[in-house]
Each structure stands twice: as structure tokens, then as C-alpha cells.
Write an enzyme that holds these catalytic residues in place. Structure first.
Site, short mmCIF file in Angstrom:
data_model
loop_
_atom_site.label_atom_id
_atom_site.label_comp_id
_atom_site.label_asym_id
_atom_site.label_seq_id
_atom_site.Cartn_x
_atom_site.Cartn_y
_atom_site.Cartn_z
NE ARG A 102 14.93 64.88 38.43
CZ ARG A 102 15.30 63.77 37.76
NH1 ARG A 102 14.40 63.09 37.08
NH2 ARG A 102 16.54 63.35 37.77
CG HIS A 129 21.18 65.35 35.94
ND1 HIS A 129 20.98 65.30 37.31
CD2 HIS A 129 20.59 64.22 35.45
CE1 HIS A 129 20.28 64.21 37.61
NE2 HIS A 129 20.03 63.55 36.51
CD GLN A 132 23.27 60.40 35.42
OE1 GLN A 132 22.14 60.21 35.83
NE2 GLN A 132 24.13 59.42 35.27
CG ASP A 222 20.22 62.26 28.26
OD1 ASP A 222 19.33 61.43 28.55
OD2 ASP A 222 20.22 63.44 28.69
CB CYS A 262 22.08 59.86 32.41
SG CYS A 262 20.97 60.53 31.15
NE ARG A 290 22.43 60.05 39.88
CZ ARG A 290 21.28 60.52 39.39
NH1 ARG A 290 20.79 60.04 38.27
NH2 ARG A 290 20.65 61.52 39.98
#
Ligand code: CP
Ligand code: NVA
Length: 304
Positions: A102, A129, A132, A222, A262, A290
């Protein structure tokens, strides 16, 4: 070496295969059937930014598949400043079997992956991402039976999540529309790449949230200020004011419309409590997914 850095690199069939395996893994997990496909494997997580969902779902997922996860804070590893991306990759590749990164800059995942003899997963960069969005696609499939033919309206910033979602939707035959303030849409670099590698029909961008949700099966939002953009927060709060996902906006969408986010959410900014906690929200089902989709990614990468 196979990596999972961007959905743009994942062909439609591979995406469908990953979702099918995630469905299988989710079912097996619910029935208490063990899957030991990562037995004896070690997966290192190097995170330069905070995380709940990505970190914990990867750590638990690896454990559930019989492997071991190792968390390394980014400020200790010092990717690109304590040592080069290549030196890091050539060293850690001898100790562990896969990496989840990340990072602030997408160049970091690319630089590590280029020199890596083990699979690298992008656990979020400024650009994308993909982990996600795999969970998002599974959630849409669960809610509607299939992703194909659905319409997803992303209300908010043309950010990492929005870019990956636009690609994922196109790959699986869903329509995608971005509703954002002027100047916060997709960048030209993404537009060119999308047209060359995903579809010549670039997703529409509108500057009116109500117009975007009118035919939406899914409204997705988001945060307006992503990690790394904190200095822009005050300006963004003003610019995005009319792009809040609230009861009035949801009332403009078809009655069956579902809401995804998310997470983490800035409640009262991009989304209101009543929508996030209301009957249209599938946000926690989405967060739960996830775990299963990332287990599928690790299996897919480790099998070669
Ligand atoms: N959605 C998501 O990636 O959450 P975290 O930042 O908590 O990992
Ligand atoms: N766009 C957000 C997503 C967080 C999961 C960010 O990058 O901070």
C-alpha cells in the site's frame, strides 16, 4: 512473474475466474470447510498508509488459507529512500512468497514488481485500488445476479477507486458514469490508457449528481479527500458540497438502487448516516467481501 497491480492488466476471463473462486471460497468459509492452498507460504504486507480492511482481510485471509502474514510498516522499510525498489525486491523475495504493498506513489508498486521474483499485489496506490474493486464486483453480482447490464454511478472524486471501478465495470459489461465537480474527473493519462486497453468508449463524466443516478442500479461513493491529499481538504469540502450521497439524491434513483462505499466513510461529508445505515446500503456486505476476493487473488498468483 504474475502480479496484481491494476485491473487494466487483468483480462475479462481472469476477472471472471477470480470472482468464481471468491464465491467458492466464501461458500467454503461459511460452511467451515478448510482450504489450505497457502500452506507453508509467507506473505509480507508493506503499508505506507493506514488501513483496516485491506490489512486485516489480507492477514486473516492468508491465515485461513494456511499461510503466514507479516506486516511491515512502510516507514520502517523505507521503500525508495532507505533502499531502492529493486534492492528491496531482490532481498525480500528470498524470504517470503508474495508481497502486498500500500503506497503513496503507484511508481513504487511498479518499481518493486519489475525487480520481483515473487508476486506483488497492489493494496492501494494513488492510481488504483484493484483489490477493492474485485470485492465491489462480487457485491454487485450478489445483489443483482450479475454485473453485466448494470449501471454504476460513481458520485465523487475521479480517484484511485473510481479508476479501478470504471475498468472493472467495463470488463464485466456494466455501464459506468462519473458524477464529479468540474476539474475532479479522470485524468488524461487514464483516459488514454483506458481507450487503448479497455474500450474505445470512455465512460461519461457529468457534473450533476442527480442526472447521474437517474438510471443507476448502484450509487458508489468514496471520500472526497484521499490519503495523501490532506492539504486540499478545505477546498475539496467546498467543491464537492453538491455531490453528497444523501436521502434526496437516493430518491432520484430507481427504487431498487443500492449504495456502495469502499470505506472508511467520512459520515456527513460524502455520505449521510441515514443512507449508509439505511436499507439501500450494502456497504458492510461489500467490506466483508474483501476477505474472499483477496484470498482468490493470492491463490491465483501463487499457482503460477
Ligand atoms: N477500503 C479500504 O481499502 O479500506 P482500508 O483503507 O481500511 O484498507
Ligand atoms: N480513495 C481513498 C480510498 C481509501 C480506501 C484513498 O485513497 O484514501
Amino acid at each position: 512473474m504474475k502480479h496484481f497491480l491494476n485491473l487494466i492488466d487483468v483480462p475479462r476471463d481472469a476477472l471472471a475466474e477470480l470472482l468464481a473462486e471468491a464465491v467458492r471460497l466464501k461458500g467454503a468459509h461459511a460452511r467451515g470447510i478448510p482450504t489450505r492452498s497457502l500452506a507453508g507460504k509467507v506473505v509480507a504486507l508493506v503499508f505506507e498508509k493506514p488501513s483496516l480492511r485491506t490489512r486485516v482481510s489480507f492477514e486473516s485471509g492468508v491465515a485461513q488459507l494456511g499461510g503466514t502474514a507479516l506486516y511491515l510498516p512502510g516507514n520502517e522499510v523505507g521503500l525508495g529512500w532507505r533502499e531502492s525498489h529493486a534492492d528491496f525486491a531482490r532481498t525480500i523475495g528470498q524470504y517470503v512468497d508474495a508481497l502486498v504493498l500500500r503506497v503513496f506513489r503507484h511508481d513504487t508498486v511498479e518499481g518493486v514488481a519489475r525487480a520481483s521474483s515473487i508476486p506483488v499485489v497492489n493494496g492501494l496506490s494513488d492510481l488504483s485500488h484493484p483489490c477493492q474493486v474485485l470485492a465491489d464486483l462480487l457485491t454487485v453480482q450478489e445483489l443483482f445476479g450479475s454485473v453485466e447490464g448494470r449501471t454504476v454511478a460513481f458520485v465523487g472524486d475521479g480517484n484511485n477507486v473510481a479508476r479501478s471501478l470504471a475498468v472493472g465495470c467495463s470488463r464485466l459489461g456494466a455501464k459506468f458514469v462519473l458524477a464529479c465537480p468540474v476539474g475532479y474527473g479522470f485524468d488524461d493519462g487514464f483516459r488514454e490508457k483506458y481507450k487503448a486497453r479497455v474500450s474505445p468508449c470512455f465512460p461519461p463524466e457529468v457534473n450533476d449528481a442527480a442526472a447521474a443516478v437517474r438510471t443507476a442500479d448502484v450509487i458508489y461513493t468514496d471520500v472526497w479527500t484521499s490519503m495523501g491529499q490532506e492539504a486540499e481538504r478545505e477546498e475539496r469540502l467546498k467543491r464537492f458540497e453538491s455531490f453528497q450521497v444523501n436521502a434526496a439524491l437516493l430518491a432520484k434513483a430507481p427504487p431498487h438502487c443500492k449504495v456502495l462505499h469502499c470505506l472508511p466513510a467520512h459520515r456527513g461529508e460524502e455520505i449521510t448516516d441515514d443512507v449508509l445505515d439505511g436499507p439501500a446500503s450494502a456497504v458492510f456486505q461489500q467490506a466483508g467481501n474483501r476477505l474472499h476476493t483477496q484470498k482468490a487473488v493470492l491463490e491465483w498468483l501463487m499457482k503460477g
